[in-house]
Scaffold this motif. Structure first.
Motif, PDB file in Angstrom:
ATOM      1  N   VAL A  79     -36.864 -63.707 -18.868  1.00 25.51           N
ATOM      2  CA  VAL A  79     -35.763 -64.113 -19.742  1.00 25.51           C
ATOM      3  C   VAL A  79     -34.775 -62.962 -19.816  1.00 25.51           C
ATOM      4  O   VAL A  79     -35.149 -61.834 -20.139  1.00 25.51           O
ATOM      5  CB  VAL A  79     -36.257 -64.472 -21.167  1.00 25.51           C
ATOM      6  CG1 VAL A  79     -35.099 -64.980 -22.012  1.00 25.51           C
ATOM      7  CG2 VAL A  79     -37.371 -65.516 -21.110  1.00 25.51           C
ATOM      8  N   ASP A  80     -33.518 -63.215 -19.464  1.00 21.01           N
ATOM      9  CA  ASP A  80     -32.472 -62.180 -19.534  1.00 21.01           C
ATOM     10  C   ASP A  80     -31.680 -62.360 -20.824  1.00 21.01           C
ATOM     11  O   ASP A  80     -31.266 -63.469 -21.155  1.00 21.01           O
ATOM     12  CB  ASP A  80     -31.493 -62.312 -18.356  1.00 21.01           C
ATOM     13  CG  ASP A  80     -32.185 -62.185 -17.010  1.00 21.01           C
ATOM     14  OD1 ASP A  80     -33.161 -61.420 -16.910  1.00 21.01           O
ATOM     15  OD2 ASP A  80     -31.740 -62.866 -16.058  1.00 21.01           O
ATOM     16  N   LEU A  81     -31.443 -61.258 -21.516  1.00 19.78           N
ATOM     17  CA  LEU A  81     -30.625 -61.300 -22.725  1.00 19.78           C
ATOM     18  C   LEU A  81     -29.300 -60.611 -22.432  1.00 19.78           C
ATOM     19  O   LEU A  81     -29.243 -59.406 -22.199  1.00 19.78           O
ATOM     20  CB  LEU A  81     -31.348 -60.580 -23.871  1.00 19.78           C
ATOM     21  CG  LEU A  81     -30.632 -60.544 -25.224  1.00 19.78           C
ATOM     22  CD1 LEU A  81     -30.443 -61.941 -25.796  1.00 19.78           C
ATOM     23  CD2 LEU A  81     -31.414 -59.674 -26.213  1.00 19.78           C
ATOM     24  N   ALA A  82     -28.218 -61.396 -22.394  1.00 21.35           N
ATOM     25  CA  ALA A  82     -26.901 -60.818 -22.103  1.00 21.35           C
ATOM     26  C   ALA A  82     -26.070 -60.668 -23.376  1.00 21.35           C
ATOM     27  O   ALA A  82     -25.203 -59.817 -23.455  1.00 21.35           O
ATOM     28  CB  ALA A  82     -26.161 -61.694 -21.091  1.00 21.35           C
ATOM     29  N   GLY A  83     -26.327 -61.493 -24.362  1.00 24.19           N
ATOM     30  CA  GLY A  83     -25.609 -61.400 -25.638  1.00 24.19           C
ATOM     31  C   GLY A  83     -26.581 -60.940 -26.711  1.00 24.19           C
ATOM     32  O   GLY A  83     -27.302 -61.744 -27.290  1.00 24.19           O
ATOM     33  N   ILE A  84     -26.593 -59.645 -26.971  1.00 21.07           N
ATOM     34  CA  ILE A  84     -27.595 -59.041 -27.866  1.00 21.07           C
ATOM     35  C   ILE A  84     -27.583 -59.696 -29.252  1.00 21.07           C
ATOM     36  O   ILE A  84     -28.617 -59.938 -29.855  1.00 21.07           O
ATOM     37  CB  ILE A  84     -27.326 -57.513 -28.046  1.00 21.07           C
ATOM     38  CG1 ILE A  84     -27.167 -56.820 -26.688  1.00 21.07           C
ATOM     39  CG2 ILE A  84     -28.418 -56.848 -28.872  1.00 21.07           C
ATOM     40  CD1 ILE A  84     -28.419 -56.746 -25.855  1.00 21.07           C
ATOM     41  N   GLN A  85     -26.368 -60.012 -29.757  1.00 21.69           N
ATOM     42  CA  GLN A  85     -26.248 -60.527 -31.127  1.00 21.69           C
ATOM     43  C   GLN A  85     -26.835 -61.924 -31.285  1.00 21.69           C
ATOM     44  O   GLN A  85     -27.032 -62.397 -32.397  1.00 21.69           O
ATOM     45  CB  GLN A  85     -24.778 -60.497 -31.580  1.00 21.69           C
ATOM     46  CG  GLN A  85     -23.879 -61.582 -30.995  1.00 21.69           C
ATOM     47  CD  GLN A  85     -23.533 -61.352 -29.509  1.00 21.69           C
ATOM     48  OE1 GLN A  85     -23.799 -60.281 -28.948  1.00 21.69           O
ATOM     49  NE2 GLN A  85     -22.976 -62.361 -28.866  1.00 21.69           N
ATOM     50  N   THR A  86     -27.122 -62.583 -30.133  1.00 18.40           N
ATOM     51  CA  THR A  86     -27.654 -63.940 -30.168  1.00 18.40           C
ATOM     52  C   THR A  86     -29.093 -63.988 -30.676  1.00 18.40           C
ATOM     53  O   THR A  86     -29.487 -64.924 -31.357  1.00 18.40           O
ATOM     54  CB  THR A  86     -27.633 -64.534 -28.734  1.00 18.40           C
ATOM     55  OG1 THR A  86     -26.322 -64.388 -28.230  1.00 18.40           O
ATOM     56  CG2 THR A  86     -28.029 -65.976 -28.714  1.00 18.40           C
ATOM     57  N   LEU A  87     -29.885 -62.975 -30.332  1.00 22.00           N
ATOM     58  CA  LEU A  87     -31.313 -62.982 -30.654  1.00 22.00           C
ATOM     59  C   LEU A  87     -31.539 -62.540 -32.098  1.00 22.00           C
ATOM     60  O   LEU A  87     -31.190 -61.426 -32.480  1.00 22.00           O
ATOM     61  CB  LEU A  87     -32.073 -62.063 -29.680  1.00 22.00           C
ATOM     62  CG  LEU A  87     -33.595 -62.076 -29.797  1.00 22.00           C
ATOM     63  CD1 LEU A  87     -34.172 -63.453 -29.494  1.00 22.00           C
ATOM     64  CD2 LEU A  87     -34.199 -61.023 -28.873  1.00 22.00           C
ATOM     65  N   LYS A  88     -32.115 -63.429 -32.903  1.00 26.86           N
ATOM     66  CA  LYS A  88     -32.236 -63.173 -34.343  1.00 26.86           C
ATOM     67  C   LYS A  88     -33.617 -62.681 -34.756  1.00 26.86           C
ATOM     68  O   LYS A  88     -33.847 -62.418 -35.932  1.00 26.86           O
ATOM     69  CB  LYS A  88     -31.918 -64.464 -35.120  1.00 26.86           C
ATOM     70  CG  LYS A  88     -30.575 -65.085 -34.788  1.00 26.86           C
ATOM     71  CD  LYS A  88     -29.414 -64.128 -35.064  1.00 26.86           C
ATOM     72  CE  LYS A  88     -28.075 -64.758 -34.701  1.00 26.86           C
ATOM     73  NZ  LYS A  88     -26.995 -63.769 -34.694  1.00 26.86           N
ATOM     74  N   THR A  89     -34.570 -62.611 -33.817  1.00 25.54           N
ATOM     75  CA  THR A  89     -35.931 -62.173 -34.162  1.00 25.54           C
ATOM     76  C   THR A  89     -36.365 -61.073 -33.196  1.00 25.54           C
ATOM     77  O   THR A  89     -35.759 -60.905 -32.131  1.00 25.54           O
ATOM     78  CB  THR A  89     -36.922 -63.349 -34.051  1.00 25.54           C
ATOM     79  OG1 THR A  89     -36.803 -63.930 -32.739  1.00 25.54           O
ATOM     80  CG2 THR A  89     -36.641 -64.424 -35.091  1.00 25.54           C
TER      81      THR A  89
END
Ligand SMILES: [Zn+2]
Length: 285
Positions: A26-36
């Motif tokens: 799983v790639d996270l490109a928008g850091i602010q998207t992940l809330k946990t």
């Protein structure tokens, strides 16, 4: 914003196309998207997708007991891709927020257009207790019975438009379908929810069911990419300001608020009287 029918159709699409496959990365490109942060996003890797479902307007992907929960907000979307690029995406560039790779090379992107970021992703073990927006949800708009629906509406002070879109009262209906439902029910968006007669409450209940069920029937089975167009093509009043009402031919009107607007037909819904547009009346004062 995707509402109950679109999110249900996305869940159905994922049940068809993702369940049974293993998440490889799983790639996270928008850091602010992940809330946990616990369990970490990376803990999904190596696990099989075992289910996909919906809670209100939240999409819930069950990955062997760890849930990837997504709230698409106003401008978020899920793009299914038969072949995902393997190079990691550059963080913070463009609309991509999260990319989920599956073991056959396919997968999906969660994206968000625009500058107002509302897309939210949660990685949790128990969505109903760990995702605050799900914990607060009222009964699902397609599961509530007529009696409970009437009691919920009448117990609420304020206008019907606000009552229908309040997720803690009733889950799944947003700005677009509430306009459509009120048009089908021939009720003013500004009518007090606690002022509904028995007959009006039943008409509204029937309108909720037929509007959402019709949209679901059109959308389930569609490719993820076609859902938005399908929704737009079938709207009666929402986002149709200035166009003729498909029922009576009157001109669809709009009321604007600070960051949103509603559309309605005066002949069908308000006895021919235009509703006061608060933004306009402020300017004219
Ligand atoms: Zn009309």
């Amino acid at each position: 914003m995707p509402e109950l029918p679109e999110v249900e159709a996305l869940a159905a699409f994922l049940r068809e196309n993702a369940v049974g496959k293993v998440v490889t990365r799983v790639d996270l490109a928008g850091i602010q998207t992940l809330k946990t942060f616990d369990p970490p996003l990376g803990s999904l890797a190596g696990l099989e997708v075992t289910g996909a479902g919906r809670a209100g307007k939240f999409l819930d992907l069950d990955v062997s007991g760890i849930h990837l929960v997504v709230h698409l907000a106003r401008a978020g979307w899920l793009h299914w891709r038969a072949e995902l690029p393997t190079a990691p995406p550059k963080p913070g560039k463009g609309p991509l927020a999260v990319r989920v790779h599956l073991d056959d090379g396919a997968g999906f992107d969660l994206t968000e257009q625009g500058t107002r970021k509302g897309l939210a992703v949660y990685v949790v073990r128990s969505p109903s207790s760990e995702v605050p927006g799900i914990a607060r949800l009222g009964p699902d708009a397609l599961e509530v019975d007529a009696e409970s629906f009437t009691a919920l509406m009448r117990g609420r002070k304020g206008q019907l438009k606000g009552a229908l879109t309040d997720q803690t009262l009733l889950a799944g209906i947003g700005n677009a379908y509430s306009d459509e439902i009120l048009h089908v029910a021939k009720l003013s968006p500004f009518k007090g929810a606690d002022k509904l007669t028995d007959e009006e409450a039943l008409r509204l209940y029937d309108a909720v069911r037929t509007t959402l069920t019709d949209a679901l029937e059109r959308q389930v089975g569609q490719q993820a990419a076609k859902l938005k167009g399908e929704k737009r093509a079938n709207l009666r009043v929402h986002a149709r300001t200035g166009l003729p009402c498909p029922v009576c031919g009157d001109t669809v009107r709009e009321v604007s608020f600070a960051d949103t607007s509603l559309q309605y037909c005066p002949t069908c819904q308000t006895g021919g009287k235009p509703l006061a547009d608060r933004r306009m009346s402020k300017l004219l004062r």
